[in-house]
Design a protein around this motif. Structure first.
Motif, PDB file in Angstrom:
ATOM      1  N   THR A  76     170.929 151.421 -11.736  1.00 44.43           N
ATOM      2  CA  THR A  76     172.236 151.930 -10.914  1.00 44.43           C
ATOM      3  C   THR A  76     172.098 151.614  -9.314  1.00 44.43           C
ATOM      4  N   ILE A 116     172.015 144.208  -8.344  1.00 42.74           N
ATOM      5  CA  ILE A 116     173.379 143.478  -8.129  1.00 42.74           C
ATOM      6  C   ILE A 116     173.388 142.592  -9.428  1.00 42.74           C
ATOM      7  N   ARG A 149     175.179 144.449 -12.212  1.00 41.15           N
ATOM      8  CA  ARG A 149     176.435 144.591 -11.573  1.00 41.15           C
ATOM      9  C   ARG A 149     177.162 143.481 -11.947  1.00 41.15           C
ATOM     10  N   ASP A 150     176.868 142.134 -11.511  1.00 40.18           N
ATOM     11  CA  ASP A 150     177.362 140.731 -11.933  1.00 40.18           C
ATOM     12  C   ASP A 150     177.633 140.555 -13.396  1.00 40.18           C
ATOM     13  N   LYS A 204     180.555 142.697 -14.470  1.00 43.39           N
ATOM     14  CA  LYS A 204     181.794 142.138 -13.814  1.00 43.39           C
ATOM     15  C   LYS A 204     182.282 140.749 -14.737  1.00 43.39           C
ATOM     16  N   GLU A 209     180.397 154.050 -16.472  1.00 49.86           N
ATOM     17  CA  GLU A 209     178.941 154.549 -16.056  1.00 49.86           C
ATOM     18  C   GLU A 209     178.485 155.955 -16.456  1.00 49.86           C
ATOM     19  N   SER A 232     175.788 153.848  -6.262  1.00 49.72           N
ATOM     20  CA  SER A 232     175.519 153.057  -7.467  1.00 49.72           C
ATOM     21  C   SER A 232     176.353 151.807  -7.110  1.00 49.72           C
ATOM     22  N   VAL A 233     175.518 150.718  -7.156  1.00 50.54           N
ATOM     23  CA  VAL A 233     176.335 149.349  -6.967  1.00 50.54           C
ATOM     24  C   VAL A 233     176.865 148.973  -8.044  1.00 50.54           C
ATOM     25  N   ILE A 234     176.579 149.737  -9.401  1.00 56.99           N
ATOM     26  CA  ILE A 234     177.422 149.342 -10.564  1.00 56.99           C
ATOM     27  C   ILE A 234     178.928 149.906 -10.668  1.00 56.99           C
ATOM     28  N   VAL A 247     182.236 148.239 -10.367  1.00 64.17           N
ATOM     29  CA  VAL A 247     182.890 147.236 -11.182  1.00 64.17           C
ATOM     30  C   VAL A 247     183.171 147.744 -12.440  1.00 64.17           C
ATOM     31  N   CYS A 248     182.999 149.144 -12.613  1.00 61.68           N
ATOM     32  CA  CYS A 248     183.373 150.160 -13.822  1.00 61.68           C
ATOM     33  C   CYS A 248     184.671 150.852 -13.682  1.00 61.68           C
TER      34      CYS A 248
END
Ligand code: DQA
Length: 142
Positions: A79, A83, A86-87, A90, A98, A114-116, A119-120
């Motif tokens: 989380t 990246i 995350r990508d 996406k 999440e 959170s880097v996720i 995009v959620c």
């Protein structure tokens, strides 16, 4: 019937024995059973998976494209820095929710990021195993 893929990241296979004061006594299998029972009530179909490996998680997300309507994901420690996941989220173009057992915003500072999440659709954090049940209801309402 809505099809949901629940993806669990590293160390979540140890639930029930791992840091019980933070994550509770429920095992991942206990949560999977509850999620399945709730999904039946909501007339949804659920696949529930776990992996300790970043690349495997990414493969599962790629494979989900076109097969599932909603992704519910607890990326564990990924989380905070993956990246690549995350990508993948996406790129998959599947609405993603999440989830976290613990409230990541009330713990160490590094967990509050959170880097996720960007995009959620949204994030559910802090309700133990019920975070997954709440996410399922959110998925049903999407
Ligand atoms: C977690 C929170 C993360 O910070 C941690 O690395 C986990 C579990 C949760 O569900 O509370 O492995 O995702």
């Amino acid at each position: 019937m809505k099809k949901i893929l629940v993806v669990n990241g590293p160390n979540l296979n140890l639930l029930g024995t791992r840091e019980k004061d933070i994550y509770g006594r429920e095992t991942l299998n206990d949560i999977a059973v509850r999620v399945n029972e709730e999904a039946e009530k909501l007339s949804m179909f659920v696949d529930f998976v776990q992996s300790n490996h970043e690349g495997e998680i990414i493969d599962k997300i790629h494979d989900a494209r076109g097969k599932y309507d909603v992704l519910i994901m607890n990326p564990g420690a990924y989380t905070h820095y993956s990246i690549a996941i995350r990508d993948a989220v996406k790129a998959a173009e599947i609405p993603t929710i999440e989830v976290h057992l613990s409230n990541i915003h009330s713990r160490e500072e590094f967990r509050s990021k959170s880097v996720i999440a960007p995009v959620c659709v949204g994030q559910i954090s802090g309700f133990g195993g019920n975070s997954y049940i709440i996410a399922l209801h959110a998925a049903s309402a999407l």
